[in-house]
Design a protein around this motif. Structure first.
Motif, short mmCIF file in Angstrom:
data_model
loop_
_atom_site.label_atom_id
_atom_site.label_comp_id
_atom_site.label_asym_id
_atom_site.label_seq_id
_atom_site.Cartn_x
_atom_site.Cartn_y
_atom_site.Cartn_z
N GLN A 136 10.53 6.06 3.51
CA GLN A 136 10.03 5.99 4.89
C GLN A 136 9.10 7.16 5.17
O GLN A 136 8.04 7.00 5.80
CB GLN A 136 11.18 5.97 5.89
CG GLN A 136 11.96 4.68 5.88
CD GLN A 136 13.21 4.75 6.75
OE1 GLN A 136 13.55 5.80 7.30
NE2 GLN A 136 13.90 3.63 6.87
N GLN A 137 9.47 8.34 4.71
CA GLN A 137 8.61 9.50 4.88
C GLN A 137 7.31 9.33 4.09
O GLN A 137 6.25 9.75 4.53
CB GLN A 137 9.33 10.78 4.45
CG GLN A 137 10.44 11.17 5.41
CD GLN A 137 11.20 12.39 4.95
OE1 GLN A 137 11.45 12.57 3.75
NE2 GLN A 137 11.58 13.24 5.89
N GLY A 138 7.41 8.67 2.93
CA GLY A 138 6.21 8.40 2.14
C GLY A 138 5.25 7.47 2.87
O GLY A 138 4.03 7.65 2.80
N ILE A 139 5.78 6.50 3.60
CA ILE A 139 4.94 5.58 4.38
C ILE A 139 4.22 6.36 5.48
O ILE A 139 3.02 6.17 5.71
CB ILE A 139 5.77 4.42 4.95
CG1 ILE A 139 6.19 3.49 3.81
CG2 ILE A 139 5.00 3.66 6.01
CD1 ILE A 139 7.20 2.43 4.23
N VAL A 140 4.93 7.23 6.18
CA VAL A 140 4.31 8.04 7.22
C VAL A 140 3.22 8.94 6.62
O VAL A 140 2.12 9.05 7.15
CB VAL A 140 5.37 8.89 7.97
CG1 VAL A 140 4.72 9.89 8.91
CG2 VAL A 140 6.34 7.99 8.71
N PHE A 141 3.53 9.55 5.49
CA PHE A 141 2.58 10.41 4.80
C PHE A 141 1.31 9.64 4.44
O PHE A 141 0.19 10.09 4.68
CB PHE A 141 3.24 10.98 3.54
CG PHE A 141 2.35 11.86 2.71
CD1 PHE A 141 2.01 13.13 3.12
CD2 PHE A 141 1.86 11.40 1.49
CE1 PHE A 141 1.20 13.95 2.34
CE2 PHE A 141 1.04 12.21 0.72
CZ PHE A 141 0.72 13.48 1.14
#
Length: 173
Positions: free
Chosen positions: A111-116
């Motif tokens: 999920q953090q990768g998607i935001v990044f």
């Protein structure tokens, strides 16, 4: 000579349920960096594959790698643009994600990768959109956002799987 089991009950060491109560070790910086690079390699290969397919089937006018080389000031040389794309996707962005990704919203590393990746996409679309128009621009926008979000998920997922840190780390402020 001190035993490796000093301070531990030998019977407890043989009990598998006791072993589960010990916390798993944190991945060190090198493991996190290598996990991020591995995720970057997989994600970048995914993006390149999609870009080649889109370029070959839908919009031959989209030359992302040539445009990237042109923006870098080395002329419209797709091979150099591809090398820059590979370098950024496999090293620069994953290492930035490993370093700063924990500060992004999301309960898990994917999920953090998607935001990044969504943040990266804003810079990517700003730099590239003026080179396309009409149908090419529409296809470029749609596929660039989809591939960036997929890249981010893959980056977070692969790095999490390789480091054993799937849940987003808690940040001590």
């Amino acid at each position: 000579m001190a035993s490796d089991n000093a301070g531990h009950d030998d019977a407890a060491m043989d009990d598998p349920s006791v072993e589960e109560s010990y916390p798993t070790p944190e991945a060190n910086e090198l493991e996190r960096a290598l996990g991020g690079i591995a995720g970057g390699i997989v994600g970048t290969m995914l993006m390149i594959g999609v870009l080649f397919i889109v370029n070959a089937t839908l919009t031959p006018g989209i030359d992302v790698f040539g445009t990237l080389a042109e923006l870098a000031g080395v002329g419209n040389t797709p091979a150099i643009g591809l090398a820059l794309f590979l370098g950024a996707g496999t090293f620069a962005w994953p290492l930035l994600f490993v370093t700063l990704g924990a500060y992004l919203p999301g309960a898990t590393r994917p999920q953090q990768g998607i935001v990044f990746a969504a943040i990266l996409w804003t810079g990517f679309i700003t730099a590239f959109y003026s080179h396309y128009a009409g149908f090419d621009l529409a296809v470029f926008v749609v596929f660039s956002v989809v591939t960036h979000l997929a890249y981010g998920w893959v980056l977070g997922f692969v790095s999490a799987r390789l480091t054993g840190q799937y849940e987003a780390p808690e940040i001590a402020v």
